[in-house]
Scaffold this motif. Sequence first.
Motif, PDB file in Angstrom:
ATOM      1  N   THR A  65       0.857  -1.172   0.000  1.00 27.27           N
ATOM      2  CA  THR A  65       0.000   0.000   0.000  1.00 27.27           C
ATOM      3  C   THR A  65       0.900   1.232   0.000  1.00 27.27           C
ATOM      4  O   THR A  65       1.716   1.415   0.899  1.00 27.27           O
ATOM      5  CB  THR A  65      -0.928   0.010   1.224  1.00 27.27           C
ATOM      6  OG1 THR A  65      -1.748  -1.154   1.189  1.00 27.27           O
ATOM      7  CG2 THR A  65      -1.816   1.239   1.218  1.00 27.27           C
ATOM      8  N   VAL A  66       0.749   2.067  -1.031  1.00 23.11           N
ATOM      9  CA  VAL A  66       1.531   3.287  -1.177  1.00 23.11           C
ATOM     10  C   VAL A  66       0.553   4.448  -1.300  1.00 23.11           C
ATOM     11  O   VAL A  66      -0.293   4.450  -2.189  1.00 23.11           O
ATOM     12  CB  VAL A  66       2.443   3.234  -2.430  1.00 23.11           C
ATOM     13  CG1 VAL A  66       3.206   4.527  -2.597  1.00 23.11           C
ATOM     14  CG2 VAL A  66       3.387   2.049  -2.349  1.00 23.11           C
ATOM     15  N   ASN A  67       0.664   5.412  -0.403  1.00 26.50           N
ATOM     16  CA  ASN A  67      -0.214   6.585  -0.397  1.00 26.50           C
ATOM     17  C   ASN A  67      -1.687   6.195  -0.430  1.00 26.50           C
ATOM     18  O   ASN A  67      -2.497   6.815  -1.112  1.00 26.50           O
ATOM     19  CB  ASN A  67       0.104   7.515  -1.557  1.00 26.50           C
ATOM     20  CG  ASN A  67       1.485   8.099  -1.479  1.00 26.50           C
ATOM     21  OD1 ASN A  67       2.038   8.257  -0.394  1.00 26.50           O
ATOM     22  ND2 ASN A  67       2.061   8.422  -2.614  1.00 26.50           N
ATOM     23  N   GLY A  68      -2.044   5.131   0.272  1.00 25.87           N
ATOM     24  CA  GLY A  68      -3.434   4.699   0.367  1.00 25.87           C
ATOM     25  C   GLY A  68      -3.913   3.832  -0.776  1.00 25.87           C
ATOM     26  O   GLY A  68      -5.065   3.411  -0.790  1.00 25.87           O
ATOM     27  N   SER A  69      -3.079   3.533  -1.761  1.00 25.43           N
ATOM     28  CA  SER A  69      -3.463   2.693  -2.901  1.00 25.43           C
ATOM     29  C   SER A  69      -2.680   1.397  -2.883  1.00 25.43           C
ATOM     30  O   SER A  69      -1.483   1.398  -2.621  1.00 25.43           O
ATOM     31  CB  SER A  69      -3.178   3.416  -4.219  1.00 25.43           C
ATOM     32  OG  SER A  69      -3.906   4.601  -4.311  1.00 25.43           O
ATOM     33  N   GLU A  70      -3.376   0.299  -3.195  1.00 25.71           N
ATOM     34  CA  GLU A  70      -2.707  -0.999  -3.270  1.00 25.71           C
ATOM     35  C   GLU A  70      -1.918  -1.079  -4.575  1.00 25.71           C
ATOM     36  O   GLU A  70      -2.405  -0.710  -5.637  1.00 25.71           O
ATOM     37  CB  GLU A  70      -3.722  -2.129  -3.196  1.00 25.71           C
ATOM     38  CG  GLU A  70      -4.331  -2.275  -1.827  1.00 25.71           C
ATOM     39  CD  GLU A  70      -5.216  -3.508  -1.716  1.00 25.71           C
ATOM     40  OE1 GLU A  70      -5.395  -4.228  -2.728  1.00 25.71           O
ATOM     41  OE2 GLU A  70      -5.741  -3.737  -0.624  1.00 25.71           O
ATOM     42  N   VAL A  71      -0.685  -1.559  -4.478  1.00 21.62           N
ATOM     43  CA  VAL A  71       0.215  -1.629  -5.631  1.00 21.62           C
ATOM     44  C   VAL A  71       0.765  -3.042  -5.731  1.00 21.62           C
ATOM     45  O   VAL A  71       1.243  -3.594  -4.752  1.00 21.62           O
ATOM     46  CB  VAL A  71       1.380  -0.619  -5.455  1.00 21.62           C
ATOM     47  CG1 VAL A  71       2.340  -0.721  -6.608  1.00 21.62           C
ATOM     48  CG2 VAL A  71       0.857   0.784  -5.294  1.00 21.62           C
ATOM     49  N   THR A  72       0.707  -3.628  -6.928  1.00 24.64           N
ATOM     50  CA  THR A  72       1.281  -4.963  -7.128  1.00 24.64           C
ATOM     51  C   THR A  72       2.478  -4.924  -8.062  1.00 24.64           C
ATOM     52  O   THR A  72       3.393  -5.720  -7.921  1.00 24.64           O
ATOM     53  CB  THR A  72       0.232  -5.939  -7.689  1.00 24.64           C
ATOM     54  OG1 THR A  72      -0.328  -5.375  -8.870  1.00 24.64           O
ATOM     55  CG2 THR A  72      -0.856  -6.207  -6.679  1.00 24.64           C
ATOM     56  N   ASN A  73       2.489  -4.023  -9.039  1.00 28.21           N
ATOM     57  CA  ASN A  73       3.590  -3.890  -9.991  1.00 28.21           C
ATOM     58  C   ASN A  73       4.116  -2.468  -9.935  1.00 28.21           C
ATOM     59  O   ASN A  73       3.342  -1.512  -9.957  1.00 28.21           O
ATOM     60  CB  ASN A  73       3.125  -4.185 -11.421  1.00 28.21           C
ATOM     61  CG  ASN A  73       2.665  -5.603 -11.586  1.00 28.21           C
ATOM     62  OD1 ASN A  73       3.316  -6.523 -11.117  1.00 28.21           O
ATOM     63  ND2 ASN A  73       1.536  -5.788 -12.246  1.00 28.21           N
ATOM     64  N   VAL A  74       5.438  -2.335  -9.875  1.00 29.17           N
ATOM     65  CA  VAL A  74       6.049  -1.013  -9.833  1.00 29.17           C
ATOM     66  C   VAL A  74       7.071  -0.866 -10.941  1.00 29.17           C
ATOM     67  O   VAL A  74       7.576  -1.850 -11.477  1.00 29.17           O
ATOM     68  CB  VAL A  74       6.715  -0.712  -8.468  1.00 29.17           C
ATOM     69  CG1 VAL A  74       5.695  -0.762  -7.356  1.00 29.17           C
ATOM     70  CG2 VAL A  74       7.860  -1.647  -8.194  1.00 29.17           C
ATOM     71  N   ARG A  75       7.391   0.374 -11.282  1.00 29.68           N
ATOM     72  CA  ARG A  75       8.405   0.689 -12.269  1.00 29.68           C
ATOM     73  C   ARG A  75       9.412   1.614 -11.594  1.00 29.68           C
ATOM     74  O   ARG A  75       9.051   2.635 -11.027  1.00 29.68           O
ATOM     75  CB  ARG A  75       7.771   1.404 -13.451  1.00 29.68           C
ATOM     76  CG  ARG A  75       8.694   1.696 -14.570  1.00 29.68           C
ATOM     77  CD  ARG A  75       7.995   2.329 -15.764  1.00 29.68           C
ATOM     78  NE  ARG A  75       6.552   2.212 -15.669  1.00 29.68           N
ATOM     79  CZ  ARG A  75       5.698   3.102 -16.153  1.00 29.68           C
ATOM     80  NH1 ARG A  75       6.129   4.157 -16.774  1.00 29.68           N
ATOM     81  NH2 ARG A  75       4.398   2.944 -16.032  1.00 29.68           N
TER      82      ARG A  75
END
Length: 106
Positions: A65-75
């Motif tokens: 969770t980054v800034n309140g949003s769920e994240v599965t893939n990052v760049r």
Amino acid sequence: MFHSQFDGASSLFSGVGIIPSQATQAPDPSSFSPPKNRGAPGALPLTVKQIAEAYYASDDKSTLTVNGSEVTNVRLLGLVMNKTESDADVSFTLDDGTGRIDINRW
């Protein structure tokens, strides 16, 4: 004295201009809606600092969770340092200016 067709009262910018064949109209900003891509696969651009400050949304540790949003893939974009290759994987440290992160690629 040198004389050209542009001397005198005539202007370089007088004459026929280019006119579009059809009237163009700017889109209405109130009709724009952002794409609904929640849960869609995609890579969210993040910094190393954002990843370091993120937390796991559940116990399975598959979603951050980054800034309140769920994240599965990052760049990530940065400088690769300390690269080590083997038959099974490549390990390196990535420095993006906000911090460093160790990465293993299988």
